[in-house]
Design an enzyme around this catalytic site. Structure first.
Site, PDB file in Angstrom:
ATOM      1  NE  ARG A 142      40.647  48.666  27.659  1.00 49.35           N
ATOM      2  CZ  ARG A 142      41.015  47.984  26.589  1.00 49.35           C
ATOM      3  NH1 ARG A 142      41.500  48.606  25.523  1.00 49.35           N
ATOM      4  NH2 ARG A 142      40.918  46.675  26.558  1.00 49.35           N
ATOM      5  CG  ASP A 197      32.539  43.236  31.843  1.00 52.49           C
ATOM      6  OD1 ASP A 197      31.706  43.974  31.271  1.00 52.49           O
ATOM      7  OD2 ASP A 197      33.675  42.991  31.381  1.00 52.49           O
ATOM      8  CE  LYS A 208      32.429  40.706  29.209  1.00 51.79           C
ATOM      9  NZ  LYS A 208      33.598  40.593  28.329  1.00 51.79           N
TER      10      LYS A 208
HETATM   11  N1  BES Z   1      36.556  41.604  31.970  1.00 56.86           N
HETATM   12  C1  BES Z   1      36.843  41.529  30.583  1.00 56.86           C
HETATM   13  C2  BES Z   1      38.102  40.738  30.291  1.00 56.86           C
HETATM   14  C3  BES Z   1      37.977  39.238  30.367  1.00 56.86           C
HETATM   15  C4  BES Z   1      37.304  38.540  29.379  1.00 56.86           C
HETATM   16  C5  BES Z   1      38.590  38.542  31.377  1.00 56.86           C
HETATM   17  C6  BES Z   1      37.235  37.162  29.453  1.00 56.86           C
HETATM   18  C7  BES Z   1      38.522  37.172  31.427  1.00 56.86           C
HETATM   19  C8  BES Z   1      37.845  36.490  30.470  1.00 56.86           C
HETATM   20  C9  BES Z   1      37.038  42.937  30.014  1.00 56.86           C
HETATM   21  O1  BES Z   1      36.290  43.926  30.593  1.00 56.86           O
HETATM   22  C10 BES Z   1      36.669  42.869  28.579  1.00 56.86           C
HETATM   23  O2  BES Z   1      35.525  42.638  28.305  1.00 56.86           O
HETATM   24  N2  BES Z   1      37.646  43.061  27.690  1.00 56.86           N
HETATM   25  C11 BES Z   1      37.417  42.992  26.304  1.00 56.86           C
HETATM   26  C12 BES Z   1      38.169  44.111  25.645  1.00 56.86           C
HETATM   27  C13 BES Z   1      37.835  44.301  24.198  1.00 56.86           C
HETATM   28  C14 BES Z   1      36.428  44.825  24.054  1.00 56.86           C
HETATM   29  C15 BES Z   1      38.826  45.251  23.593  1.00 56.86           C
HETATM   30  C16 BES Z   1      37.913  41.638  25.805  1.00 56.86           C
HETATM   31  O3  BES Z   1      38.934  41.172  26.291  1.00 56.86           O
HETATM   32  O4  BES Z   1      37.235  41.050  24.980  1.00 56.86           O
HETATM   33 ZN    ZN Z   2      35.704  43.605  32.523  1.00 52.65          ZN
HETATM   34 MN    MN Z   3      34.371  44.109  29.669  1.00 53.01          MN
END
Ligand code: BES
Ligand code: ZN
Ligand code: MN
Length: 505
Positions: free
Chosen positions: A345, A264, A271
């Site tokens: 999601r 990801d 990120k």
């Molecule tokens: N895989 C990540 C969630 C995650 C982040 C798990 C850090 C463990 C550590 C997920 O796909 C994600 O990036 N979620 C975002 C959602 C936001 C953009 C609403 C997040 O949590 O920042």
């Molecule tokens: Zn993710």
């Molecule tokens: Mn993500």
């Protein structure tokens, strides 16, 4: 044993107790001593009694007293370890500490002996702790210096009474270790296609079937949301369908859905660089589903289970989905992708819709879904959301029993306000507030046709820092839940397979 099982540790139940354990020869003997230890006859009870009396040993959980060539003890080394009141948590702490000291070059065989008549629960906990503390990842090292401990024999329990629980605990460990293995592999060694092959390999085991779909079939199914996430990657997506049939065909299955983002980056909503490597763990939900199936094949419980794994990479690219793009999910609902980093999601929603065709008894999705869940619950408990109170109660109970805890979170409709948009039926993100809950509210829109639960394992599936690595959670929780369901069902059991071979120690 299947050829790829080289990494498996051997666990056995011994017929010895504390009184006669001194005669058993191993590289290390670990003796678990509770605070109300009652000394009796025998070499080891005598040694424990003497050290306690002299004040040279404390029974606080994890306190150690290592010995070398103790008089009358056949094993070269012996480690006494305190277990306090002998509850599962204390035993886990004690075993972890003792294995930490015991492991090393030349230590192949270990005996673990309880200083009291330990229950099946406590034994299961010790099995899990031994496996966890001795696990070593080696797959991508050039000189694999792996786990030396290859055989562990447990004594001091009523072997006949705990045999079934012991077999389940060992099977659970094998499932947990398969989950860890796939979760730990770097993204270039665990692509969607490779995950699919791992699932296909599981289908060689009894009562397991596997079907793998690629981009064409997934497009035909209308999974426009899943496809949108995969667009930015050169790696083709895979949709994996696993089936375990332990009960009559007519019995409604439990469906497990694992998030299988093999890496990801965040996509166009990219990120920041620090710790981005940890996003190789974004398929821990998928890995936990593989682990559960591995254990189901060993245990053969009377239940039907379907495993669904949508798997792809989330990458930025000229073809990648862009913030503001609107896609149509398999359910027909349109989604405005305001943030391409909220991709979990987007792949899960189509799998939730696909799950409807199984007329499931319950659907549980497992996902490293939100950083917000890490903030809320840390690494101790997974976030659990459920549309059914009874499902929630059972998952909570399974978590406690397996020491693989979760905590119920709310699903009030007011939390869905932020998902409203002028350009589609729903947006894929709301504001920063309650991020774990708004993600669950998004999923809930696609899970209306069956009892549903969602486990956010973003905080619990792996550890960061020096001990960086997958935990194999929540394989133990899920298996505990499924086995409890199988025990309840009673009817619908199909003819058992030939009895498993049991090794007597
Ligand atoms: N895989 C990540 C969630 C995650 C982040 C798990 C850090 C463990 C550590 C997920 O796909 C994600 O990036 N979620 C975002 C959602 C936001 C953009 C609403 C997040 O949590 O920042
Ligand atoms: Zn993710
Ligand atoms: Mn993500």
């Amino acid at each position: 044993m299947i050829a790829s099982d080289w990494w498996i540790m051997n666990f056995e139940l011994g017929l010895f107790g504390l009184a006669d354990v001194a005669a058993q020869k191993a590289d290390v003997l670990i003796v678990l001593v509770p605070k109300d230890f009652k000394s009796g006859s025998g070499v080891v009870p005598g040694l424990i009694g003497a050290t306690l009396k002299a004040g040279h040993f404390e029974t606080k959980a994890g306190k150690l007293l290592p010995m070398y060539q103790a008089p009358g003890v056949a094993s070269t080394r012996m480690i006494m370890v305190g277990c306090d009141d002998g509850a599962p948590r204390q035993v886990r702490q004690a075993v972890t500490a003792a294995i930490g000291v015991a492991k090393g070059p030349g230590v192949l065989q270990v005996l673990v002996c309880f200083g009291w008549k330990a229950s099946a629960d406590v034994l299961a906990c010790a099995v899990a702790a031994v496996a966890d503390a001795s696990y070593v990842y080696t797959t991508t090292k050039s000189k694999p210096e792996g786990r030396t401990i290859s055989k562990v024999i447990f004594g001091g329990v009523d072997a006949a009474a705990v045999q079934d629980a012991f077999d389940q605990a060992v099977a659970t460990v094998h499932g947990v270790e398969l989950a860890k293995e796939w979760a730990n592999r770097p993204a270039n060694h665990a692509t969607p296609a490779m995950l699919a092959n791992a699932a296909k390999a599981l289908a060689k085991r009894p009562r397991i079937e596997c079907e793998v779909m690629g981009p064409k079939k997934v497009a035909k199914l209308g999974m426009g949301s899943f496809i949108a996430v995969a667009r930015g990657s050169e790696e083709e997506l895979r949709f994996i369908v696993l089936r375990y049939q332990g009960a009559v065909k007519s019995q409604a299955p439990t469906v497990l859905i694992g998030k299988g983002i093999t890496f990801d980056t965040g996509g166009i909503s990219i990120k920041p660089a620090p710790e981005m490597d940890e996003m190789k763990f974004d398929m821990c939900g998928a890995a936990s589903v593989l682990g559960v199936f591995r254990a189901l094949a060993d245990i053969q419980p009377a239940i039907n289970v379907v495993g669904l794994i949508p798997s792809c990479e989330n990458m930025p690219d000229g073809r990648a989905v862009k913030p503001g793009d609107v896609v149509t999910s398999m359910s027909g609902q349109t989604i405005e992708i305001l943030n391409t980093d909220a991709e979990g999601r987007l792949i899960l929603c189509d799998a939730l819709t696909y799950a409807e065709r199984f007329a499931p008894a319950a659907v549980i999705d497992i996902a490293t879904l939100t950083g917000a869940c890490v903030i809320a619950l840390g690494g101790v408990r997974s976030g659990m959301f459920a549309s059914s109170d009874s499902l929630a109660t059972q998952l909570l109970a399974a978590g406690e029993a397996a020491q693989d805890f979760c905590w119920r979170m709310p699903l009030d409709d007011d939390y869905a306000e932020g998902l409203k948009t002028n350009f589609a039926d729903v947006a894929n993100v709301a504001g920063r507030a309650a991020g774990a809950v708004t993600a669950a509210k998004f999923l809930q829109r696609f899970a209306g046709k069956y009892p549903w639960a969602h486990l956010d394992i973003a905080g619990t599936a792996w550890k960061s820092g020096a001990a960086k690595g997958a935990t194999g959670r929540p394989v133990a929780l899920l298996l505990g839940y499924l086995l409890a369901e199988a025990a309840k069902a009673g009817s619908g059991v199909v003819k058992p397979l030939a009895p498993r071979k049991r090794k007597a120690a």
